[in-house]
Each structure stands twice: as C-alpha cells, then as structure tokens.
Enzyme design. Structure first.
Site, mmCIF file in Angstrom:
data_model
loop_
_atom_site.group_PDB
_atom_site.id
_atom_site.type_symbol
_atom_site.label_atom_id
_atom_site.label_comp_id
_atom_site.label_asym_id
_atom_site.label_seq_id
_atom_site.Cartn_x
_atom_site.Cartn_y
_atom_site.Cartn_z
ATOM 1 N N GLY A 101 4.071 -6.127 6.657
ATOM 2 C CA GLY A 101 4.245 -4.492 6.489
ATOM 3 C C GLY A 101 3.849 -3.532 6.945
ATOM 4 N N GLN A 147 0.111 4.390 9.391
ATOM 5 C CA GLN A 147 0.400 3.729 10.259
ATOM 6 C C GLN A 147 0.437 3.942 11.864
ATOM 7 O OE1 GLN A 147 0.527 0.560 8.430
ATOM 8 N NE2 GLN A 147 -0.903 -0.230 8.682
ATOM 9 N N CYS A 204 -4.603 -6.470 8.308
ATOM 10 C CA CYS A 204 -3.951 -5.098 8.363
ATOM 11 C C CYS A 204 -3.388 -4.653 9.933
ATOM 12 C CB CYS A 204 -4.863 -4.386 7.783
ATOM 13 S SG CYS A 204 -4.026 -2.474 7.647
ATOM 14 N N LEU A 205 -2.229 -4.570 10.129
ATOM 15 C CA LEU A 205 -1.848 -4.297 11.516
ATOM 16 C C LEU A 205 -2.763 -3.082 11.943
ATOM 17 C CD1 LEU A 205 2.046 -3.923 11.520
ATOM 18 C CD2 LEU A 205 0.437 -6.202 12.385
ATOM 19 N N HIS A 227 -1.015 -2.794 -0.587
ATOM 20 C CA HIS A 227 -1.467 -2.810 0.237
ATOM 21 C C HIS A 227 -1.009 -1.744 1.107
ATOM 22 C CE1 HIS A 227 -3.723 -4.135 4.271
ATOM 23 N NE2 HIS A 227 -2.938 -3.651 4.891
ATOM 24 N N GLU A 228 0.565 -1.723 0.944
ATOM 25 C CA GLU A 228 1.160 -0.215 1.729
ATOM 26 C C GLU A 228 0.984 1.178 0.801
ATOM 27 O OE1 GLU A 228 1.329 -0.725 4.707
ATOM 28 O OE2 GLU A 228 1.231 -3.249 4.418
ATOM 29 N N HIS A 247 -1.966 2.729 1.909
ATOM 30 C CA HIS A 247 -2.160 4.059 2.737
ATOM 31 C C HIS A 247 -1.133 5.461 2.867
ATOM 32 C CE1 HIS A 247 -3.264 1.024 6.089
ATOM 33 N NE2 HIS A 247 -2.235 -0.109 5.237
HETATM 34 ZN ZN LIG Z 1 -1.848 -2.123 6.249
#
Ligand SMILES: [Zn+2]
Length: 164
Positions: free
Chosen positions: A47, A52, A89-90, A131-132, A135
């Site tokens: 994701g 991000q 998380c990236l 989660h996304e 963001h």
């Molecule tokens: Zn994330």
C-alpha cells in the site's frame, strides 16, 4: 513519467490533511496512479498513499503485481469487528507495530476514471485500506499505538537498522 520518491518520515507533508482529487482542476490521474504503483512495488509495499511521495491528494494504491487498486477520494462508510495485527509502513522502514483496526470495512472510492465503487473488505485488504486512508488525514501508524509500544518498537527498529 515523473520520478517520485518516498519522502522522509519527518516531512510535514506526512501529517497534513489531503484534499480530494478533482478531475476538472487536477486533470487526469492515471499517470500518477501508475507512478505510485511503481514506487510501491520498488519498495515491496502492499500500500502507498500519495502524501508518502509528497502529494497531498486523497489517493492511494494497494495490492500486488497481479492485482492492484488505485483508490481515489476513498471513504470508510462503516467498520465491524476488531483485529490487532503487526503492520509496517514504507515511510518508516524497519518499524513494526501492532495496530488495532476494524476486521471488516465497508468503503467507497472512485477509480482512475472517476467511477464510484462500493466494496466490503476484510482481513489484510481491510487493514491496508484503513492504514492508507489514515495517511490521507495526516495520521501515521505511530499515532495509533501507546507511547510504551512505540518506544519498544523503536528500540527494536534501531537494532534492525544497525544490522542492515
Ligand atoms: Zn504507511
């Protein structure tokens, strides 16, 4: 094709509320979607949200190379059940946190053509969606756990990053 990259975890863009994608003023979204999928796959993610990579628009991508979604202007209509699972998380490489989420969510989003979809997701897909979605409201997973859990996970992360 633009060359996007992940922004730093301390970048203020990660804690900003994102604005809806508007096809009239923002134009086509297909290229951004493809670029986001590229960044996500390059980093082996499942994701990735637009903030991000420094774009404060309500867009995220999720999935894997065989099945992926581009979700525009997503909404969570309702959620049921509770699940606490480990997430990464990236934007925070090497950090793993146990986060409480709904087990199942009813959601609405637009695709790259602006067509609206209503779906129900459970398990991992529901988790990634939540989660996304966070963001897009400037919320990262570090804001979803206790200070004690975060401190312990941060120590483990430091050891992990040293070993790399
Ligand atoms: Zn994330």
């Amino acid at each position: 094709m633009a060359n996007y990259n992940l922004i730093n975890e301390k970048d203020p863009k990660l804690i900003e509320e994102c604005t809806p994608w508007n096809w009239e003023t923002d134009g086509e979204i297909a290229e951004l979607g493809r670029d986001m999928l590229k960044v996500m796959f390059e980093h082996n993610g499942i994701g990735l949200a637009a903030p991000q990579i420094g774009i404060n628009k309500r867009v995220f991508v999720m999935g894997n190379p065989t099945q992926s979604f581009i979700c525009v202007n997503p909404e969570i209509l309702s959620g049921t059940g509770e699940a606490k699972e480990q997430e990464g998380c990236l934007s925070f490489p090497g950090l793993w946190l146990h986060v409480n989420r709904f087990e199942t969510v009813q959601v609405r989003y637009q695709d790259i053509l602006g067509k609206q979809h209503e779906r129900e997701f459970s398990g991992l897909v529901a988790r990634v969606f939540q989660h996304e979605y966070d963001h897009l409201n400037g919320i990262c997973f570090v804001n979803k756990v206790s200070k004690l859990s975060l401190d312990m996970a941060t120590k483990r992360r430091k050891k992990f990053l040293k070993r790399k």
